[in-house]
Design an enzyme around this catalytic site. Structure first.
Site, mmCIF file in Angstrom:
data_model
loop_
_atom_site.group_PDB
_atom_site.id
_atom_site.type_symbol
_atom_site.label_atom_id
_atom_site.label_comp_id
_atom_site.label_asym_id
_atom_site.label_seq_id
_atom_site.Cartn_x
_atom_site.Cartn_y
_atom_site.Cartn_z
ATOM 1 N N HIS A 167 7.927 -18.943 13.216
ATOM 2 C CA HIS A 167 6.676 -18.585 13.917
ATOM 3 C C HIS A 167 6.080 -17.299 13.347
ATOM 4 O O HIS A 167 5.380 -16.581 14.062
ATOM 5 C CB HIS A 167 6.901 -18.411 15.428
ATOM 6 C CG HIS A 167 7.653 -19.544 16.061
ATOM 7 N ND1 HIS A 167 7.048 -20.624 16.661
ATOM 8 C CD2 HIS A 167 8.989 -19.779 16.167
ATOM 9 C CE1 HIS A 167 7.968 -21.459 17.111
ATOM 10 N NE2 HIS A 167 9.159 -20.975 16.820
ATOM 11 N N SER A 288 -11.607 -5.521 -7.758
ATOM 12 C CA SER A 288 -12.830 -5.763 -7.002
ATOM 13 C C SER A 288 -13.992 -5.105 -7.748
ATOM 14 O O SER A 288 -13.816 -4.097 -8.418
ATOM 15 C CB SER A 288 -12.683 -5.150 -5.610
ATOM 16 O OG SER A 288 -13.944 -4.824 -5.079
ATOM 17 N N LYS A 294 -8.678 -1.898 -5.061
ATOM 18 C CA LYS A 294 -8.193 -3.251 -4.812
ATOM 19 C C LYS A 294 -7.451 -3.866 -5.986
ATOM 20 O O LYS A 294 -7.783 -3.669 -7.140
ATOM 21 C CB LYS A 294 -9.372 -4.182 -4.485
ATOM 22 C CG LYS A 294 -10.036 -3.939 -3.149
ATOM 23 C CD LYS A 294 -9.200 -4.365 -1.959
ATOM 24 C CE LYS A 294 -8.979 -5.851 -1.869
ATOM 25 N NZ LYS A 294 -10.214 -6.552 -1.479
#
Ligand code: ARG
Length: 470
Positions: A167, A288, A294
């Site tokens: 989960h 980016s 990034k």
């Protein structure tokens, strides 16, 4: 030019019988044509035609000289294609006509005999099967390359720990190698599944004719044998109508993509700031255009994204087939782009993921080992500890639930509890509880067959190695 007295009319308008008086509307010709994509089948078409010609010669329909002429004409086309000199246009409709017309141009009237006892319907079925057979073999090799990369990475990380989740909640710690080897097992099934698909791909429809067989005394087993097919279709209608093998392939390809997509998803979040379990190399990530900090995991994102189109092709093929009466219907021309794109996508994704595993991803053992030391993923082991001392498991489970709750409230981990606190919880706790809940011990203790215990993982690695070397 050829050896006929007058040059043959090889234009597309001459393709149809004298029944036709006018040519196709140009837009309809464009709409109808498959040459723009089925040129991919050229080599298979030539190979299939060579076998067909040899079979015709064997049964006496062609003389040996006629057969030799046809075969050398076909080989000339193959050479022209390799040299970039064979570029049939839209007026050829499809690859089969393109080859036939060029053959007649090259060798003259002799070329007109090639299509004896054959139809484009069994011809295209033969071509697609030959194509898929070759591609499946290459994809299986790509799966093996992927598995080698997984295996080599797993070998380095038997004792690196990683949180295991259910989960997406911390569950029990794992050997990182165990986690990686799950993908080895998944792709092993993929490899086997494709081998199974191959059995049904490798059956010859050649000689089924348009739908009903042929009046000529052909030898279907001989052409099948020349082409390396394992058997022939025993019903001519089924032979030209069947695309089960294409659906099976698209299905096996979809399952491969499910596996690659799940790994992609994991790598994407492992590389996030929140996890920091891996770093990606500059060779396999992008930046980016605006945010200088990034580093983006484009490779696994693209793999995850491309999964959709492979599923789409499977769906497309299923729907294409479901309402088709026997035998050939032009709808079947639609199988090609679906198959070609499935092959290109699956191969490309396997290759990119293999490179990513080989050189694009670095696991951070310190961060990983630390992660499993900061959670309650050893709670099951406390319950198991008590169960080993004779406390019924359900009772132990309830007690440990309480311990987790009070520890959370006190902002403590299980390893921070004092001996006095353990004793107070249950008199069966002894000093050895600390050793029992240390992450490496927690992992190592799961020594059941197929479990994450280091001993099990080492034998899983041996199993993997012997599968790779087989
Ligand atoms: N281009 C066709 C295809 O890809 C070849 C078979 C055409 N057969 C026919 N009866 N029109 O399916």
């Amino acid at each position: 030019m050829g050896n006929s007295s007058s040059p043959p009319d090889t234009s597309a308008s001459q393709t149809w019988s004298q029944r036709f008086e006018s040519a196709l509307h140009p837009a309809i010709a464009q709409f109808n044509a498959s040459i723009g994509f089925d040129i991919t089948l050229l080599e298979c078409d030539l190979t299939g035609s060579v076998a067909h010609a040899k079979m015709l010669a064997k049964v006496g329909i062609l003389s040996d000289t006629e057969c030799d002429q046809i075969v050398s004409g076909l080989e000339t086309i193959r050479r022209e294609y390799h040299e970039g000199k064979f570029n049939p246009g839209i007026d050829e409709e499809d690859v089969h006509f393109a080859v036939e017309h060029r053959l007649i141009e090259l060798i003259g009237d002799g070329g007109k005999k090639l299509h004896t006892a054959r139809s484009r319907n069994d011809q295209v079925g033969t071509d697609v099967r030959l194509y898929l057979r070759g591609q499946i073999e290459q994809i299986r090799q790509r799966i093996k390359d992927f598995q080698w990369a997984i295996f080599e990475l797993a070998q380095q990380h038997v004792e690196t720990l990683i949180p295991g989740y259910t989960h997406l909640q911390r569950a029990q710690p794992l050997s990182l190698a165990h986690h990686l080897l799950a993908y080895f097992e998944m792709t092993q099934r993929d490899w086997e599944r494709l081998g199974d698909v191959l059995k049904r791909v490798n059956i010859s429809p050649l000689g089924s004719g348009a739908l009903a067989g042929t009046t000529f005394p052909i030898d279907r087993h001989y052409s099948a044998e020349l082409l390396g097919f394992d058997d022939i279709y025993y019903n001519s209608l089924d032979g030209v109508s069947d695309r089960d093998f294409a659906i099976e392939f698209a299905s096996a390809a979809s399952i491969i993509m499910v596996h690659l997509s799940r790994l992609s998803e994991e790598i994407i979040f492992w590389a996030s700031e929140e996890f920091r379990f891996v770093t990606l190399s500059d060779t396999c990530s992008t930046g980016s255009s605006i945010m200088p900090q990034k580093k983006n995991p484009d490779v696994p994102e693209l793999v995850r994204g491309k999964t959709g189109r492979v599923f789409g092709h499977l769906q497309g093929l299923l729907v294409m087939m479901k309402g088709l009466p026997l035998a050939y219907n032009k709808d079947l021309q639609e199988d090609k782009e679906a198959l070609f794109d499935t092959v290109a996508t699956v191969s490309g994704c396997l290759e990119a993921m293999t490179i990513l595993l080989q050189e694009g991803i670095t696991f951070m053992p310190k961060r990983l080992n630390q992660a499993v030391d900061e959670d309650f993923s050893n709670a099951t082991d406390v319950a198991d500890y008590l169960a080993n001392k004779g406390v019924p498991f359900r009772e132990a489970y309830n007690l440990v639930g309480k311990v987790v709750k009070t520890s959370l409230a006190a902002d403590k981990l299980l390893k921070d509890l004092t001996m006095a606190e353990w004793k107070e919880l249950h008199p069966a706790f002894e000093e050895d509880i600390y050793a029992a809940i240390a992450p490496a011990q927690v992992v190592s203790a799961r020594n059941s067959a197929g479990g994450t215990g280091f001993k099990q993982v080492r034998s899983a690695l041996k199993r993997a190695e012997s599968l790779l070397e087989a």
